[in-house]
Design an enzyme around this catalytic site. Structure first.
Site: not given
Ligand code: SF4
Length: 361
Positions: A105, A118, A125, A129, A132, A206, A348
């Site tokens: 994205e 962005c 990833c 996290c 997320c 970031s 995200c």
């Molecule tokens: S917040 Fe950022 S670092 Fe954490 S899983 Fe999502 S994309 Fe990855």
């Protein structure tokens, strides 16, 4: 076929000479693509028809397929891009047809004075996290520098945005410092006057924090802005939210950030995602204030957008203001970032997550 966005003026010139094209054609191509935003060689009227056809057959411009394009009521635009890996042999070509596309994205957020892209740095990833959507399926692959630049180029030339990009943030899918070479390679083009011409101060990486990579960034020639995704006021809560917090304590991260500040003079921003009843209590704000004061950092507070299937809630407005007040009483500059594009799930990884859910039922 060469991917155009992987090339710089020197390597593009070499590629043109190898095709028996005059070297100055490289400058013309760069002007059409970066200054005029025209990626179809057939439209490049100052180049002969024969040379345009040769260029079209030799270079790939947009390597991704636009799988979805959403626009929110506040003007935020989100693209879902499918990447089909370039393949060399006929056998791989056949495999590429059946392999599912990898998707990322990318989002353009307009304000009165800015148009911020962005960008994603990885497919999926590796950090995972727990709050997320991007981390749900783990890491599927690293994006190449050209694929990162392509996202910015697409966003820079979206219709009805009121102008070109002014800012870049690496806050999309992926951990940018875990794909260091591609991200810094892309930044060279995003920053270059012949490329997108975006100033170093207006480019933000970031990161959840990899001390060794932050120290490497200290010697990168373009002093970008660094934002540390802290998301917790202490190591105990941080480890519950961010699996990679196991590898570095907050103290170790602050030491690396101090070095970055000392060398570049760039103030560090702390990103703090407020999760209801997890890290949004007054006592958490007090602890966070101490961390920020040690680093002399500003804080961006972000109110969580719920993700379907994840066990976290959006904090109440009262709790957010109480949290911010505690920081301000301690003279910590804490800015509440506006939630943008909520009606298109702009956080995200959310659009990709929704698409994957709909594909898997
Ligand atoms: S917040 Fe950022 S670092 Fe954490 S899983 Fe999502 S994309 Fe990855």
């Amino acid at each position: 076929m060469r991917c155009f966005f992987d090339l710089n003026p020197d390597s593009l010139r070499d590629a043109c000479l190898a095709l028996q094209l005059p070297g100055y054609v490289a400058d013309q191509i760069i002007d059409w693509v970066y200054a005029k935003g025209v990626i179809d060689p057939i439209a490049w009227t100052n180049i002969s028809k024969q040379n345009r056809e040769l260029i079209a057959a030799s270079f790939r411009f947009y390597a991704s397929e636009l799988a979805a394009h959403q626009q929110a009521s506040d003007g935020t635009q989100k693209l879902l891009l499918n990447w089909h890996e370039p393949s060399e042999s006929p056998t791989q070509d056949r495999l590429a047809v059946v392999a599912p596309p990898k998707s990322t994205e990318t989002v353009m957020i307009p304000t009165e004075k800015r148009r911020t892209a962005c960008l994603s740095s990885q497919v999926g990833c590796p950090v995972g996290c727990h709050f997320c959507a991007s981390g749900l399926g783990g890491l599927e692959g690293n994006l190449k520098a050209g694929q990162i630049i392509e996202q910015a180029h697409r966003l820079s030339w979206l219709p009805q945005t009121g102008g070109r990009l002014t800012n870049i943030v690496f806050m999309g899918m992926g951990e940018p410092l875990a794909n260091y070479a591609a991200v810094t390679g892309a930044i060279r083009t995003l920053n270059a006057p012949w490329g997108l011409g975006i100033g170093a101060r207006r480019i933000t990486i970031s990161t959840v924090g990899l001390p060794a990579a932050i120290r490497k960034l200290v010697s990168f020639e373009i002093p970008v802005t660094l934002a540390l995704s802290l998301h917790a006021p202490n190591d105990e809560i941080r480890r519950k939210l961010i699996p990679w917090a196991e590898y570095a304590t907050i103290d170790e991260l602050l030491d690396a950030c101090d070095e970055y500040f000392a060398k570049t003079g760039r103030e560090i921003t702390l990103e703090y995602l407020l999760l209801r009843n997890v890290n949004d209590r007054v006592e958490h704000a007090k602890e966070l204030a101490s961390v920020a004061m040690r680093l002399r950092a500003n804080i961006n507070l972000i109110r969580y957008n719920e993700v379907r299937g994840l066990p976290f809630d959006r904090p109440t407005t009262e709790d957010v203001h109480a949290f911010q007040d505690v920081l301000r009483e301690r003279h910590v500059n804490a800015h509440l970032r506006a939630s943008r594009g909520r009606d298109i799930a702009a956080a995200c990884g959310q659009l990709r997550h929704e698409k994957l859910r709909s594909h898997t039922g």
